[in-house]
Design a protein around this motif. Structure first.
Motif, short mmCIF file in Angstrom:
data_model
loop_
_atom_site.label_atom_id
_atom_site.label_comp_id
_atom_site.label_asym_id
_atom_site.label_seq_id
_atom_site.Cartn_x
_atom_site.Cartn_y
_atom_site.Cartn_z
N GLU A 112 91.90 48.81 55.22
CA GLU A 112 91.58 48.59 53.81
C GLU A 112 90.08 48.31 53.74
O GLU A 112 89.57 47.43 54.43
CB GLU A 112 92.38 47.40 53.27
N TYR B 60 90.42 49.80 45.49
CA TYR B 60 90.38 48.33 45.39
C TYR B 60 90.44 47.87 43.94
O TYR B 60 91.18 46.95 43.59
CB TYR B 60 89.14 47.78 46.08
N LYS C 249 94.02 48.04 42.46
CA LYS C 249 95.13 47.37 43.14
C LYS C 249 95.98 46.64 42.12
O LYS C 249 95.43 46.02 41.21
CB LYS C 249 94.55 46.30 44.10
#
Ligand code: F6R
Length: 260
Positions: free
Chosen positions: A2, A251, A254
């Motif tokens: 990630e 990101y 999310k």
């Protein structure tokens, strides 16, 4: 992997601190793997502030540092022992007996390394391993060509790494040549790896770590094989990534329950 890209190291370190703090709150007997160097300084400042201002409790936490110089006494101002006490341990309530740093003064280094590996196993393994990265892609002091399955052992530093530490020792020549470092296999056993990288000088190593082949010549690239590796970067360290826009989009989008 990630990849989290933040505008600056302050914000990146804020996310890292939240991840560590949440673990410590949810698991009071958590086991942390810690790094030294300039990169985690803001993370440690944040953890100290969380302990001081909100009572984040480290009493039950055990920690293992990645590495230490061989032949440098713990009290030496440039030892990683001194670094950790100055920046973290003296300012939080971690129990002294739960603090583990490789013993670079041991008369029997291989035995000290085996003991360290055993201590990690006895503690139940590392929950979160904090990592920085060298400009040559090293994690811990696993220099290029390190076995991807290595365990805690003695390593010889490259000249590039010794040069990077010369300020701390008052000159290149004074930097020790040997260290004890957790191996790449030891790091890979951690349940989560949290790598921080800041600044333009880390951009090439980060790009190879994330988007290059898995190779012993870029030790950080082994994290591509880790089930839970999170890289938190500032914009400069992320500037060599071809897919930076994609990582940023992922990101930002999310779901709330997945956010740190
Ligand atoms: C330190 C360590 C090293 C450093 C790396 C980056 O314990 O294991 O891998 O994380 O050399 O150092 P800085 O953060 O000083 O750029």
């Amino acid at each position: 992997m990630e990849i989290i890209i933040q505008p600056d190291s302050q914000q990146a370190s804020g996310i890292a601190a939240r991840i560590v703090a949440r673990l410590v709150q949810e698991k009071p007997h958590a086991v942390l793997g810690l790094a030294s160097g300039s990169t985690p300084l803001q993370l440690y400042r944040n953890l100290v502030a969380m302990h001081r201002d909100s009572g984040l409790d480290f009493r039950g936490v055990t920690c293992f540092n990645l590495d230490e110089y061989i032949g440098v006494p713990p009290a030496h101002p440039s030892s990683f022992h001194s670094y950790m006490w100055a920046h973290l341990f003296s300012q939080i309530n971690m129990a002294k007996e739960r603090i583990n740093i490789p013993d670079g003064m041991s008369a029997d280094i291989p035995a000290a390394c085996r003991k360290y590996e055993q201590a990690v196993r006895t503690a139940g393994g590392i929950d979160v391993q904090v990592l920085g990265i060298g400009t040559n892609g090293h994690i811990g002091f696993n220099e290029p060509s390190s076995s991807l399955s290595s365990r805690t052992r003695i390593k010889t530093l490259t000249d590039e790494t010794r040069l990077a530490s010369s300020a701390a020792f008052g000159g290149h020549e004074a930097v020790p040549t040997h260290v004890i470092t957790m191996g790449l296999g030891t790091i890979m056993d951690a349940r989560m790896c949290l790598l921080l990288a800041f600044g333009k000088k880390k951009a090439a190593a980060v790009a190879k770590t994330v988007e290059g082949p898995v190779t012993a010549m870029v030790p950080g690239s082994v994290l591509q094989m880790h089930p839970r590796a999170i890289l938190i970067l500032d914009k400069d360290a992320a500037s060599g990534l071809k897919m930076a826009d994609y990582y940023a989009w992922v990101y930002e989008h999310k779901p709330d329950w997945q956010k740190y």
